[in-house]
Design a protein around this motif. Structure first.
Motif, PDB file in Angstrom:
ATOM      1  N   LEU A   1       0.923  -1.249   0.074  1.00 29.07           N
ATOM      2  CA  LEU A   1      -0.239  -0.097   0.033  1.00 29.07           C
ATOM      3  C   LEU A   1       0.746   1.004   0.078  1.00 29.07           C
ATOM      4  CD1 LEU A   1      -2.448  -0.996   2.969  1.00 29.07           C
ATOM      5  CD2 LEU A   1      -2.935  -1.220   0.536  1.00 29.07           C
ATOM      6  N   ASP A   2       0.516   2.205  -0.622  1.00 28.22           N
ATOM      7  CA  ASP A   2       1.386   3.487  -0.720  1.00 28.22           C
ATOM      8  C   ASP A   2       0.270   4.813  -0.042  1.00 28.22           C
ATOM      9  OD1 ASP A   2       3.561   2.960  -2.074  1.00 28.22           O
ATOM     10  OD2 ASP A   2       2.657   3.307  -4.204  1.00 28.22           O
ATOM     11  N   CYS A   3       1.077   5.509   0.486  1.00 23.90           N
ATOM     12  CA  CYS A   3       0.208   6.582   1.414  1.00 23.90           C
ATOM     13  C   CYS A   3      -0.053   7.695  -0.032  1.00 23.90           C
ATOM     14  CB  CYS A   3       1.033   7.295   2.316  1.00 23.90           C
ATOM     15  SG  CYS A   3       0.334   8.846   2.828  1.00 23.90           S
ATOM     16  N   SER A   4      -1.113   8.187   0.076  1.00 22.31           N
ATOM     17  CA  SER A   4      -1.430   9.049  -1.304  1.00 22.31           C
ATOM     18  C   SER A   4      -0.740  10.554  -1.056  1.00 22.31           C
ATOM     19  CB  SER A   4      -3.017   9.161  -1.486  1.00 22.31           C
ATOM     20  OG  SER A   4      -3.600   9.512  -0.061  1.00 22.31           O
ATOM     21  N   ARG A   5      -0.265  10.683   0.040  1.00 23.17           N
ATOM     22  CA  ARG A   5       0.225  11.933   0.348  1.00 23.17           C
ATOM     23  C   ARG A   5       1.910  12.050   0.172  1.00 23.17           C
ATOM     24  NH1 ARG A   5      -2.752  16.482   0.732  1.00 23.17           N
ATOM     25  NH2 ARG A   5      -4.438  16.358   2.004  1.00 23.17           N
ATOM     26  N   ASP A   6       2.429  10.988   0.798  1.00 27.30           N
ATOM     27  CA  ASP A   6       4.175  11.172   0.960  1.00 27.30           C
ATOM     28  C   ASP A   6       4.472   9.934  -0.027  1.00 27.30           C
ATOM     29  OD1 ASP A   6       3.775   8.711   2.738  1.00 27.30           O
ATOM     30  OD2 ASP A   6       5.046  10.171   4.324  1.00 27.30           O
TER      31      ASP A   6
ATOM     32  N   GLY B   1      -6.193   1.136   8.080  1.00 28.39           N
ATOM     33  CA  GLY B   1      -6.870   2.420   8.013  1.00 28.39           C
ATOM     34  C   GLY B   1      -6.365   3.252   6.990  1.00 28.39           C
ATOM     35  N   THR B   2      -6.019   4.553   7.688  1.00 29.69           N
ATOM     36  CA  THR B   2      -5.341   5.427   6.767  1.00 29.69           C
ATOM     37  C   THR B   2      -3.965   5.424   7.077  1.00 29.69           C
ATOM     38  OG1 THR B   2      -5.806   7.366   8.376  1.00 29.69           O
ATOM     39  CG2 THR B   2      -7.219   7.267   6.537  1.00 29.69           C
ATOM     40  N   SER B   3      -3.072   6.262   6.277  1.00 25.18           N
ATOM     41  CA  SER B   3      -1.643   6.368   6.594  1.00 25.18           C
ATOM     42  C   SER B   3      -1.295   6.838   7.757  1.00 25.18           C
ATOM     43  CB  SER B   3      -0.921   7.047   5.476  1.00 25.18           C
ATOM     44  OG  SER B   3      -1.069   8.436   5.615  1.00 25.18           O
ATOM     45  N   PRO B   4       0.016   7.152   8.411  1.00 25.09           N
ATOM     46  CA  PRO B   4       0.253   7.892   9.484  1.00 25.09           C
ATOM     47  C   PRO B   4      -0.191   9.334   9.160  1.00 25.09           C
ATOM     48  CG  PRO B   4       2.003   6.172   9.312  1.00 25.09           C
ATOM     49  CD  PRO B   4       1.077   6.214   7.904  1.00 25.09           C
TER      50      PRO B   4
ATOM     51  N   GLY C   1      -2.796  10.415   7.982  1.00 22.55           N
ATOM     52  CA  GLY C   1      -4.156  10.559   7.810  1.00 22.55           C
ATOM     53  C   GLY C   1      -4.747  10.487   6.321  1.00 22.55           C
ATOM     54  N   ALA C   2      -3.788   9.957   5.564  1.00 26.88           N
ATOM     55  CA  ALA C   2      -4.295  10.249   4.126  1.00 26.88           C
ATOM     56  C   ALA C   2      -4.570   8.562   3.806  1.00 26.88           C
ATOM     57  CB  ALA C   2      -3.076  10.572   3.272  1.00 26.88           C
ATOM     58  N   PRO C   3      -5.544   8.753   2.620  1.00 21.65           N
ATOM     59  CA  PRO C   3      -5.902   7.214   2.031  1.00 21.65           C
ATOM     60  C   PRO C   3      -4.758   6.451   1.438  1.00 21.65           C
ATOM     61  CG  PRO C   3      -7.271   9.244   1.219  1.00 21.65           C
ATOM     62  CD  PRO C   3      -6.343   9.770   1.866  1.00 21.65           C
ATOM     63  N   LEU C   4      -4.799   5.386   1.795  1.00 23.40           N
ATOM     64  CA  LEU C   4      -3.732   4.077   1.156  1.00 23.40           C
ATOM     65  C   LEU C   4      -4.174   3.443  -0.048  1.00 23.40           C
ATOM     66  CD1 LEU C   4      -2.928   2.457   4.677  1.00 23.40           C
ATOM     67  CD2 LEU C   4      -1.374   3.789   3.430  1.00 23.40           C
ATOM     68  N   LEU C   5      -3.299   3.518  -0.981  1.00 21.65           N
ATOM     69  CA  LEU C   5      -3.771   3.227  -2.304  1.00 21.65           C
ATOM     70  C   LEU C   5      -2.923   1.926  -2.624  1.00 21.65           C
ATOM     71  CD1 LEU C   5      -3.331   6.499  -4.168  1.00 21.65           C
ATOM     72  CD2 LEU C   5      -5.257   5.564  -3.614  1.00 21.65           C
ATOM     73  N   ALA C   6      -4.008   0.691  -2.832  1.00 18.88           N
ATOM     74  CA  ALA C   6      -3.277  -0.600  -3.083  1.00 18.88           C
ATOM     75  C   ALA C   6      -2.360  -0.541  -4.325  1.00 18.88           C
ATOM     76  CB  ALA C   6      -4.237  -1.572  -3.504  1.00 18.88           C
ATOM     77  N   ARG C   7      -1.330  -1.001  -4.133  1.00 15.24           N
ATOM     78  CA  ARG C   7      -0.327  -1.261  -5.538  1.00 15.24           C
ATOM     79  C   ARG C   7      -0.113  -2.753  -5.821  1.00 15.24           C
ATOM     80  NH1 ARG C   7      -1.413   3.508  -6.983  1.00 15.24           N
ATOM     81  NH2 ARG C   7      -0.293   5.018  -6.110  1.00 15.24           N
ATOM     82  N   TYR C   8       0.013  -2.989  -7.070  1.00 18.46           N
ATOM     83  CA  TYR C   8       0.150  -4.501  -7.723  1.00 18.46           C
ATOM     84  C   TYR C   8       1.616  -4.657  -8.338  1.00 18.46           C
ATOM     85  CZ  TYR C   8      -4.655  -4.334  -6.696  1.00 18.46           C
ATOM     86  OH  TYR C   8      -5.825  -4.297  -5.857  1.00 18.46           O
TER      87      TYR C   8
END
Ligand code: PLP
Length: 403
Positions: free
Chosen positions: A10-15, A26-29, A31-38
């Motif tokens: 998972l990647d943090c959508s902020r950093d 849940g969210t990243s540290p 507080g941003a959405p986490l995005l699934a990576r393949y």
């Protein structure tokens, strides 16, 4: 079943920081959405368009690009592969002859939310979650309640008292613990966030506060491109509330481009909101990177009454990066569009989808659309969920009356 999914992390959508995909997140540290990576190289080696074409017509046909690792954990009610309808009469009326509609009114529970629920619940169950809890504007709660029941999980749902009444009934019939909140979705979210702290095993599955709902919605993008023969349309319009759908379609398009499954530039993505609640449109117009919270949010298109979206910056990025736009239509405009479409094409769409139809007309009038483009509108749900949007004022006849 190692090749069912190629989920890697998972990647943090902020950093962009990297996080474990095999723990409940849940969210990243930040507080941003986490995005699934393949592992997209591996996915491209495992499967391609020809093989996908031989699979069952549901969203699990893209399983290498979905997060569920073991097929036995798939929780399904047959969601996905909804029709991409030509709208010849309505398109001609609007001056957009190549207008199409992806009709999500035909998925289980009557709204596209079933996609996010199917994938989100399946992955939660796979990771050992025993119950889900969420605030909702109605449709997502109804969908997650039904899929949670199917998975044998508990569901705690909190929705504004003004949310569509039918969605309450769906929660109740599926055995969810349902609360009506005298407020908006953010107020319901605060109650849920507090409740889960006292409920071990229960995950807060609020919009973009877990990573996998987005993955389910992503399949709308895969389907549109597959249904067009692995070609992207020029423009996609999406009714934007929390923004999960438009962020997810953008992600799907980027993945397909990287997989080599789709040629040409990405479609221009258009975020459509209601004039009574248009934080993302206001931010787009003002050149800002975060939504501008409206003072008194209200619209008949209740699903898009989201005054503050956690992923607002991702929606704005999807729109700007693709050369798209954001615009708001009034309730009068969207209700008129809902009626005109039903009379032209025989399909009763939800007011959120109707907002996009109204937006097509506006964009054609302004010249943003020149009438030559392939345009796809997302209709996110059935009109049947919102019966009160159509007043019925007809005479009642005595028996034996002659007309
Ligand atoms: C019918 C309908 N359309 C659109 C939306 C907006 O969804 P998103 O979070 O993808 O912007 C919702 C959300 O509740 C909805 O119910």
């Amino acid at each position: 079943m190692p090749s069912y999914s190629t989920l890697s992390h998972l990647d943090c959508s902020r950093d962009g920081s990297r996080h474990d995909a095999d723990a409940v997140q849940g969210t990243s540290p930040l507080g941003a959405p986490l995005l699934a990576r393949y592992d997209l190289d591996r996915a491209a080696r495992l499967v391609g368009p020809a093989q996908i074409a031989t699979r069952a017509p549901d969203l699990w046909r893209y399983h290498e690009l979905l997060p569920v690792r073991d097929e036995r954990h798939v929780v399904t009610l047959g969601e996905g592969m909804t029709p991409l309808l030509d709208l010849p009469r309505h398109g001609a009326r609007l001056g957009v002859p190549r207008l199409r509609m992806k009709d999500e009114g035909l998925v289980p529970t009557g709204a596209f939310k079933a996609r996010g629920a199917a994938v989100g619940v399946s992955r939660a169950a796979e990771l050992g979650v025993t119950g889900i809890a969420m605030p909702t504007n109605g449709n997502a709660g109804a969908a997650w309640a039904c899929y949670a029941a199917r998975a044998g999980m508990s569901a705690l749902i909190a929705m504004p008292v003004d949310a569509p009444v039918i969605t309450r009934r769906e929660c109740v019939v599926a055995g969810a613990e349902l609360y009506l909140v005298d407020g908006l979705i953010g107020d319901a979210g605060a109650i849920v966030a507090d409740a889960v702290t006292r409920r071990p095993g229960v995950q807060d599955t609020s919009t973009l506060r877990e990573p996998y709902r987005l993955e389910g919605k992503k399949t709308m993008g895969y389907e549109i491109v597959e249904q067009l023969g692995w070609r992207a349309p020029d423009v996609i319009l999406y009714p934007t509330g929390g923004g999960v759908g438009i962020i997810a379609i953008h992600k799907a398009l980027q993945e397909m481009a990287e997989l080599g499954w789709m040629r040409g530039p990405l479609p221009r993505l258009v975020a459509v909101q209601a004039a009574g609640c248009a934080p993302i449109v206001d931010a787009f117009d003002a050149g800002l990177d975060a939504g501008v919270t409206p003072a008194d949010p209200r619209t008949v298109a209740f699903g898009i009454t989201v005054p503050k979206a956690l992923g607002d910056f991702l929606v704005l990025d999807a729109v700007r990066a693709t050369g798209g736009t954001a615009l708001a239509v009034t309730d009068d405009e969207l209700l008129a569009a809902q009626g005109a479409l039903a009379r032209d094409e025989g399909t009763w769409i939800c007011p959120e989808g109707a907002a996009c139809m109204a937006a097509v007309g506006r964009l054609r009038e302004s010249g943003w659309l020149d009438g030559t483009e392939d345009v796809v509108v997302l209709n996110t749900g059935s009109g049947l969920i919102y019966p009160d949007t159509v007043p019925v004022d007809v005479p009642t006849l005595p028996r034996g009356a002659r007309l």
